[in-house]
Design an enzyme around this catalytic site. Structure first.
Site, PDB file in Angstrom:
ATOM      1  N   HIS A 171       5.830   4.415  13.088  1.00  7.86           N
ATOM      2  CA  HIS A 171       6.082   5.416  12.070  1.00  7.86           C
ATOM      3  C   HIS A 171       5.006   6.078  11.307  1.00  7.86           C
ATOM      4  O   HIS A 171       5.070   6.833  10.461  1.00  7.86           O
ATOM      5  CB  HIS A 171       7.049   4.449  10.831  1.00  7.86           C
ATOM      6  N   ASP A 224       0.819  -1.334  -0.035  1.00  9.40           N
ATOM      7  CA  ASP A 224       0.093   0.032   0.091  1.00  9.40           C
ATOM      8  C   ASP A 224       0.867   1.428  -0.057  1.00  9.40           C
ATOM      9  O   ASP A 224       0.446   2.266   0.307  1.00  9.40           O
ATOM     10  CB  ASP A 224      -0.947   0.018   1.152  1.00  9.40           C
ATOM     11  N   GLU A 280      -1.840   5.386   2.968  1.00  6.09           N
ATOM     12  CA  GLU A 280      -1.904   3.800   2.438  1.00  6.09           C
ATOM     13  C   GLU A 280      -3.224   3.264   2.096  1.00  6.09           C
ATOM     14  O   GLU A 280      -3.443   2.445   1.432  1.00  6.09           O
ATOM     15  CB  GLU A 280      -1.341   3.103   3.636  1.00  6.09           C
ATOM     16  N   ARG A 334       1.968   7.943   9.748  1.00  8.61           N
ATOM     17  CA  ARG A 334       1.879   9.638  10.012  1.00  8.61           C
ATOM     18  C   ARG A 334       0.764   9.955  10.986  1.00  8.61           C
ATOM     19  O   ARG A 334       0.661  11.020  11.358  1.00  8.61           O
ATOM     20  CB  ARG A 334       1.520   9.871   8.382  1.00  8.61           C
ATOM     21  N   HIS A 347      12.618   5.101  13.688  1.00 12.24           N
ATOM     22  CA  HIS A 347      12.434   5.714  12.200  1.00 12.24           C
ATOM     23  C   HIS A 347      12.970   6.933  11.901  1.00 12.24           C
ATOM     24  O   HIS A 347      13.349   7.700  12.916  1.00 12.24           O
ATOM     25  CB  HIS A 347      10.767   5.595  12.076  1.00 12.24           C
ATOM     26  N   GLU A 394      -0.784  -8.896  -1.569  1.00  9.63           N
ATOM     27  CA  GLU A 394      -1.270  -8.300  -0.491  1.00  9.63           C
ATOM     28  C   GLU A 394      -2.507  -7.379  -0.833  1.00  9.63           C
ATOM     29  O   GLU A 394      -2.790  -6.259  -0.235  1.00  9.63           O
ATOM     30  CB  GLU A 394      -0.225  -7.520   0.245  1.00  9.63           C
TER      31      GLU A 394
END
Length: 357
Positions: free
Chosen positions: A198, A80, A116, A200, A230, A102
């Site tokens: 990580h 994604d 995503e 957002r 990260h 996936e």
């Protein structure tokens, strides 16, 4: 995708080319080296401070040039990421079939995870072949109007990669000893909590709340917290500001795949917002506390291998305490069956592609 690349090496009826955008240069290179994948095309789109729009535009332009030169019959994309969507769109513009590995993961919320959720939904619209990891993923695609004939339930290739790596660690005593020396600062008499973050949507107050929970957990004294941080400054800066130098908490650089698998296997439990970790940890018998409000991997929640805790300090502390102090609860999560595959997803996808071509 690495185990899928390996599977295609042994398929004589298909010629395979590998293209990477290098959306995350440093993390990509370590993975390519570990899995011995040599890209035929490397677009190297990463640049300091660039926006998501700028990166996506560069990926689209670079991928179009690759497709014009290579003229493939099929483009396989995975997951994604913005690279996934850009590759699918580039192929669509060139009227090239797309296979989505996936496929079918959904939260139902375009804002979580962002971007995503949009990337995978848009990729599904453009794809001809949908390689769904689970039955739930297949049902998501069906509800969106994808034909059954184009959906193939294969399991997830991430489990293939994990099981191969665990076997490698088990059989290679020298590598295992090197990793033990690398992490000799960890106290074997204390239980290890492995943390990653990580997403957002957690940047800002959400991440700071997670850090406050880790501070409280570390005060127990019978655990150690290990946090590979990260590289994104929106993660790195607050984590180091709040947790740097705290006894019982170790902040380290992001790890290559092999040492990260070693750490997952060594950990007592894992706190993470990573989708991949939600699939990998169950194969190792490790409970996962998911620091998100929703997940596109509900199978892990339903199977009992993972539990959504969000970013609430009190919720995270309560659930970690329960797993550490209630052996029966821990055993229920650690022994639940992994719903994401048996390690043969790559072979199944390879066979389907070979038959279609």
């Amino acid at each position: 995708m690495a185990p899928l690349v390996e599977a295609f090496k042994n398929e004589t009826t298909v010629e395979t080319k590998v293209c990477v955008t290098a959306q995350h240069r440093q993390m990509l290179d370590s993975m390519l080296a570990f899995f011995d994948v040599r890209p035929d095309y490397d677009l190297d789109v990463m640049a300091p401070g660039q926006t998501l729009l700028e990166m996506t535009g560069k990926a689209l332009s670079g991928l179009d040039a690759v497709l014009t030169e290579s003229r493939p019959d099929l483009v396989l994309v995975q997951g994604d990421t913005s690279t996934t969507f850009a590759a699918a769109l580039s192929a669509h513009y060139r009227q090239i079939d797309v296979g989505h590995v996936e496929a079918g993961l959904r939260t139902g919320n375009l804002s979580a995870p962002w971007p995503e959720e949009a990337n995978r939904r848009l990729t599904s619209v453009l794809a001809r072949y949908h390689f769904a990891p689970t039955l739930n993923a297949r049902e998501n695609l069906r509800r969106e109007g994808v034909s059954d004939a184009n959906i193939h339930v294969t399991g997830n290739t991430v489990v293939d990669a994990l099981l191969n790596t665990v076997a490698r660690l088990r059989e290679d005593g020298q590598t295992r000893n090197e990793l033990e020396r690398r992490f000799a600062f960890l106290n074997p008499s204390k239980r290890l909590i492995l943390v990653t973050g990580h997403r957002r949507e957690n940047h800002g107050m959400g991440l700071e709340s997670v850090c406050q929970a880790l501070l409280e957990i570390a005060q127990r004294g019978d655990v150690e917290v290990l946090f590979p941080v990260h590289l994104n400054p929106k993660v790195k800066q607050p984590v180091h500001r709040l947790l740097g130098g705290v006894p019982g908490i170790f902040l380290i650089d992001p790890q290559d795949y092999l040492p990260f698998v070693y750490l997952m296997n060594r950990a007592t439990l894992i706190i993470s917002d990573s989708g991949g970790v939600q699939e990998e940890a169950p194969a190792l018998g490790k409970p996962v506390l998911v620091t998100r409000e929703s997940t596109e991997r509900p199978e892990a929640i339903e199977a009992g291998t993972a539990r959504i805790v969000g970013t609430s300090q009190s919720t995270i502390v309560r659930e970690v305490t329960r797993l550490l102090d209630e052996p029966a609860d821990y055993m229920v999560m650690s022994r639940a069956a992994n719903p994401y595959g048996d390690g043969d997803a790559s072979r199944r996808i390879c066979n389907i592609v070979a038959s279609a071509c």
